[in-house]
Motif scaffolding. Structure first.
Motif, short mmCIF file in Angstrom:
data_model
loop_
_atom_site.label_atom_id
_atom_site.label_comp_id
_atom_site.label_asym_id
_atom_site.label_seq_id
_atom_site.Cartn_x
_atom_site.Cartn_y
_atom_site.Cartn_z
N GLU A 1 0.74 -1.23 0.09
CA GLU A 1 0.01 0.09 -0.09
C GLU A 1 0.91 1.26 -0.06
N ILE A 2 2.00 1.24 0.65
CA ILE A 2 3.04 2.34 0.80
C ILE A 2 3.54 2.47 -0.76
N ARG B 1 -11.71 4.01 -8.11
CA ARG B 1 -10.82 4.75 -7.17
C ARG B 1 -11.11 4.46 -5.68
N SER B 2 -12.26 3.63 -5.37
CA SER B 2 -12.42 3.31 -3.88
C SER B 2 -11.69 2.21 -3.74
N VAL B 3 -11.33 1.37 -4.79
CA VAL B 3 -10.64 0.04 -4.50
C VAL B 3 -9.01 0.62 -4.40
N ILE B 4 -8.66 1.55 -5.11
CA ILE B 4 -7.44 1.89 -5.01
C ILE B 4 -7.06 2.66 -3.71
N SER B 5 -8.20 3.44 -3.16
CA SER B 5 -8.13 4.08 -1.81
C SER B 5 -8.04 3.18 -0.58
N ARG B 6 -8.90 2.18 -0.63
CA ARG B 6 -8.76 1.15 0.32
C ARG B 6 -7.46 0.32 0.37
N ILE B 7 -6.82 0.23 -0.77
CA ILE B 7 -5.47 -0.64 -0.91
C ILE B 7 -4.39 0.32 -0.21
N GLU B 8 -4.52 1.64 -0.71
CA GLU B 8 -3.26 2.52 -0.11
C GLU B 8 -3.56 3.06 1.40
N ASN B 9 -4.55 2.85 1.72
CA ASN B 9 -4.85 3.11 3.03
C ASN B 9 -5.11 1.83 4.06
N ASN B 10 -4.62 0.86 3.33
CA ASN B 10 -4.68 -0.61 4.14
C ASN B 10 -6.13 -0.79 4.76
N LYS B 11 -7.20 -0.58 4.04
CA LYS B 11 -8.42 -0.65 4.61
C LYS B 11 -9.01 -2.22 4.15
N THR B 12 -8.21 -2.94 3.15
CA THR B 12 -8.51 -4.07 2.54
C THR B 12 -7.58 -5.07 2.70
N TYR B 13 -8.02 -6.34 2.67
CA TYR B 13 -6.84 -7.44 2.42
C TYR B 13 -5.93 -7.06 1.30
N TYR B 14 -5.00 -7.92 1.15
CA TYR B 14 -4.19 -7.89 0.18
C TYR B 14 -4.91 -8.11 -1.21
N PRO B 15 -4.60 -7.24 -2.20
CA PRO B 15 -5.39 -7.25 -3.41
C PRO B 15 -5.02 -8.56 -4.36
N ASN B 16 -5.90 -8.95 -5.20
CA ASN B 16 -5.48 -10.24 -5.76
C ASN B 16 -4.26 -9.63 -6.68
N ILE B 17 -3.74 -10.75 -7.20
CA ILE B 17 -2.76 -10.39 -8.45
C ILE B 17 -2.95 -9.62 -9.83
N TYR B 18 -4.10 -10.06 -10.11
CA TYR B 18 -4.96 -9.03 -11.29
C TYR B 18 -4.84 -7.66 -11.03
N THR B 19 -5.22 -7.29 -10.04
CA THR B 19 -5.44 -5.74 -9.45
C THR B 19 -3.96 -5.31 -9.53
#
Length: 65
Positions: free
Chosen positions: A4-5, A29-47
């Motif tokens: 995320e960092i 953008r909500s997915v990107i934001s959640r990833i950057e702010n560590n609000k989601t589990y590790y995204p899948n490899i496709y993402t």
């Protein structure tokens, strides 16, 4: 460094907003934001691949740690 960092760091280095990255990567953008702010589990490899391509960096640059 954590994924995320790294995503946020590369995005800012390229002077891209989350909205810009959304347009380039076709990832909501909500997915990107959640990833950057560590609000989601590790995204899948496709993402992660789509983000790396949009940021014009190698996948290895994001997942080497």
């Amino acid at each position: 460094m954590k994924l995320e960092i790294l995503i946020k760091e590369y995005r800012l280095k390229k002077d891209l907003s989350i909205r810009d990255l959304e347009k380039i990567s076709k990832i909501n953008r909500s997915v990107i934001s959640r990833i950057e702010n560590n609000k989601t589990y590790y995204p899948n490899i496709y993402t992660v691949c789509k983000l790396a391509t949009a940021l014009k960096i190698s996948l290895n640059d994001l997942v080497k740690y």
